[in-house]
Design an enzyme around this catalytic site. Structure first.
Site, PDB file in Angstrom:
ATOM      1  N   TYR A   1      -7.011 -46.862 -68.950  1.00 46.90           N
ATOM      2  CA  TYR A   1      -6.313 -48.046 -68.433  1.00 46.90           C
ATOM      3  C   TYR A   1      -7.131 -49.286 -68.749  1.00 46.90           C
ATOM      4  O   TYR A   1      -8.371 -49.247 -68.718  1.00 46.90           O
ATOM      5  CB  TYR A   1      -6.107 -47.890 -66.912  1.00 46.90           C
TER       6      TYR A   1
ATOM      7  N   TYR B   1      -7.944 -52.438 -58.910  1.00 47.52           N
ATOM      8  CA  TYR B   1      -8.294 -51.139 -59.513  1.00 47.52           C
ATOM      9  C   TYR B   1      -9.775 -50.913 -59.231  1.00 47.52           C
ATOM     10  O   TYR B   1     -10.633 -51.072 -60.090  1.00 47.52           O
ATOM     11  CB  TYR B   1      -8.010 -51.175 -61.012  1.00 47.52           C
TER      12      TYR B   1
HETATM   13  P1  NAI Z   1      -0.505 -38.216 -61.779  1.00 44.89           P
HETATM   14  O1  NAI Z   1      -0.619 -38.230 -60.310  1.00 44.89           O
HETATM   15  O2  NAI Z   1       0.734 -37.666 -62.377  1.00 44.89           O
HETATM   16  O3  NAI Z   1      -1.714 -37.438 -62.461  1.00 44.89           O
HETATM   17  C1  NAI Z   1      -3.000 -37.356 -61.953  1.00 44.89           C
HETATM   18  C2  NAI Z   1      -3.294 -35.887 -61.787  1.00 44.89           C
HETATM   19  O4  NAI Z   1      -4.680 -35.661 -61.568  1.00 44.89           O
HETATM   20  C3  NAI Z   1      -2.585 -35.268 -60.568  1.00 44.89           C
HETATM   21  O5  NAI Z   1      -1.780 -34.206 -61.008  1.00 44.89           O
HETATM   22  C4  NAI Z   1      -3.722 -34.758 -59.707  1.00 44.89           C
HETATM   23  O6  NAI Z   1      -3.390 -33.586 -59.031  1.00 44.89           O
HETATM   24  C5  NAI Z   1      -4.797 -34.527 -60.751  1.00 44.89           C
HETATM   25  N1  NAI Z   1      -6.175 -34.430 -60.263  1.00 44.89           N
HETATM   26  C6  NAI Z   1      -6.834 -35.274 -59.436  1.00 44.89           C
HETATM   27  N2  NAI Z   1      -8.094 -34.835 -59.217  1.00 44.89           N
HETATM   28  C7  NAI Z   1      -8.231 -33.680 -59.936  1.00 44.89           C
HETATM   29  C8  NAI Z   1      -9.292 -32.748 -60.109  1.00 44.89           C
HETATM   30  N3  NAI Z   1     -10.468 -32.904 -59.518  1.00 44.89           N
HETATM   31  N4  NAI Z   1      -9.082 -31.673 -60.914  1.00 44.89           N
HETATM   32  C9  NAI Z   1      -7.892 -31.499 -61.528  1.00 44.89           C
HETATM   33  N5  NAI Z   1      -6.859 -32.349 -61.402  1.00 44.89           N
HETATM   34  C10 NAI Z   1      -7.022 -33.432 -60.610  1.00 44.89           C
HETATM   35  O7  NAI Z   1      -0.736 -39.729 -62.227  1.00 44.89           O
HETATM   36  P2  NAI Z   1      -0.795 -40.447 -63.646  1.00 44.89           P
HETATM   37  O8  NAI Z   1      -0.753 -41.899 -63.324  1.00 44.89           O
HETATM   38  O9  NAI Z   1       0.199 -39.903 -64.583  1.00 44.89           O
HETATM   39  O10 NAI Z   1      -2.261 -40.136 -64.152  1.00 44.89           O
HETATM   40  C11 NAI Z   1      -2.570 -39.463 -65.365  1.00 44.89           C
HETATM   41  C12 NAI Z   1      -3.603 -40.267 -66.151  1.00 44.89           C
HETATM   42  O11 NAI Z   1      -3.004 -41.487 -66.595  1.00 44.89           O
HETATM   43  C13 NAI Z   1      -4.835 -40.661 -65.325  1.00 44.89           C
HETATM   44  O12 NAI Z   1      -5.989 -40.568 -66.138  1.00 44.89           O
HETATM   45  C14 NAI Z   1      -4.547 -42.131 -65.026  1.00 44.89           C
HETATM   46  O13 NAI Z   1      -5.707 -42.873 -64.763  1.00 44.89           O
HETATM   47  C15 NAI Z   1      -3.891 -42.535 -66.336  1.00 44.89           C
HETATM   48  N6  NAI Z   1      -3.178 -43.825 -66.310  1.00 44.89           N
HETATM   49  C16 NAI Z   1      -2.162 -44.053 -65.407  1.00 44.89           C
HETATM   50  C17 NAI Z   1      -1.506 -45.267 -65.382  1.00 44.89           C
HETATM   51  C18 NAI Z   1      -0.383 -45.504 -64.408  1.00 44.89           C
HETATM   52  O14 NAI Z   1       0.036 -46.657 -64.241  1.00 44.89           O
HETATM   53  N7  NAI Z   1       0.149 -44.497 -63.763  1.00 44.89           N
HETATM   54  C19 NAI Z   1      -1.871 -46.362 -66.306  1.00 44.89           C
HETATM   55  C20 NAI Z   1      -2.915 -46.009 -67.243  1.00 44.89           C
HETATM   56  C21 NAI Z   1      -3.548 -44.788 -67.217  1.00 44.89           C
END
Ligand code: NAI
Length: 286
Positions: free
Chosen positions: A172, A182
């Site tokens: 991000y 953030y």
């Molecule tokens: P999401 O909630 O779908 O995915 C995050 C996942 O990480 C969840 O499934 C959660 O259970 C898992 N997780 C957390 N701690 C964990 C651990 N210790 N071991 C294994 N799994 C773990 O949310 P999202 O937003 O799709 O996130 C996916 C990636 O995208 C992340 O790296 C996030 O920072 C990145 N991202 C998200 C943006 C947004 O606006 N949603 C923007 C830019 C990047």
């Protein structure tokens, strides 16, 4: 032979991991998933009961198949790292072999090898605190779950990745520009992730012929993003200010990931690819 992908960080059908899985499946890949242990039960139950069936539909009308879901906690590398209170925690005790090393071993046992590794996970217990108020614990926890988790995943999966394989993470823009809200060291964690992308691209490239890239994604209303608390504001800001004035869909990020993982991107490694409607290129709000 079709390619096999392991996607770490899917626990529902709203996030980037799910969308990446779909794009890879649409391109013919076999899908393995790593799901955070505390979220495993509800994810598997929902899958089984058909709660995600609508979101499983691929462009050709078929449903995405997830070959296997592995419990995973990417904060722990080996069983020796797991503290007693986590081991005996009710949400963890029902599953086994969920440290990074054990998951890689299980995947090797079950399937032999993979071609694509996706890291789509992040966690920062103090994300809603400004950096200036973040504790050492919170900062290190954010780095552990969001940055080192990727080093560890690659470390353990590279040996079972086929040459020509590719790895992708999600980052991000808060790593390089000021995004108030953030917090908790999450901006620091993304900066580490992006820098590591270059070093890991060198090391995994030289040693194993594997490419390593990261996608800097625009805002998406995922479960994780809703927990941060400012996601609607970020989506509105992007709609107003980005060169492309449309809401970013997770599918657009999924498609970019499928491209990066494919032979079409065979000379691309060590890069940050912006998939954000161009917002990163703006110097001022308009
Ligand atoms: P999401 O909630 O779908 O995915 C995050 C996942 O990480 C969840 O499934 C959660 O259970 C898992 N997780 C957390 N701690 C964990 C651990 N210790 N071991 C294994 N799994 C773990 O949310 P999202 O937003 O799709 O996130 C996916 C990636 O995208 C992340 O790296 C996030 O920072 C990145 N991202 C998200 C943006 C947004 O606006 N949603 C923007 C830019 C990047």
């Amino acid at each position: 032979r079709g390619k096999r992908a392991f996607i770490a960080g899917i626990a529902d059908d709203n996030g980037y991991g799910w969308a990446i899985a779909k794009s890879l499946a649409a391109a013919g890949a076999e899908i393995l998933v790593g799901t955070w242990v505390p979220a495993l039960n509800i994810f598997e139950t929902s899958l089984r009961r058909g709660k995600f069936d609508e979101s499983r539909v691929l462009p050709d009308g078929s449903l995405m198949e997830i070959t296997k879901v592995y419990p995973l906690d990417a904060v722990y590398d080996t069983p020796e790292d797991v503290p007693e209170d986590v081991k005996t925690n009710k949400r963890y005790a029902g599953s086994s072999k969920w440290t990074v090393k054990e998951v890689a071993e299980s995947v090797k046992e079950d399937f032999g090898s993979i071609d694509i590794l996706v890291h789509s996970l992040a966690n920062g217990p103090e994300v809603s605190k400004p950096l200036l108020e973040t504790s050492r614990y919170g900062y290190l926890a954010a780095i552990s779950a969001s940055s080192y988790s990727y080093v560890s995943l690659l470390q353990h999966f590279v040996p079972i990745m086929n040459p020509g394989g590719a790895s992708i993470s999600l980052t991000y823009i808060a790593s390089e520009r000021i995004i108030p809200g953030y917090g908790g060291g999450m901006s620091s964690a993304k900066a580490a992730l992006e820098s590591d992308t270059q070093v890991l691209a060198f090391e995994a490239g030289r040693k194993h012929g594997i490419r390593v890239n990261t996608i800097s994604a625009g805002p998406l209303r995922s479960r994780a993003a809703k927990a941060i608390g400012f996601i609607d504001m970020m989506i509105d800001y992007s709609l107003e200010n980005a060169p492309l004035q449309k809401e970013l869909s997770a599918e657009e990020v999924g498609n970019a990931a499928a491209f990066l993982a494919s032979p079409l991107a065979s000379a691309i490694t060590g890069t940050v690819l912006y998939v954000d409607n161009g917002l990163n290129a703006m110097g001022v709000g308009v």
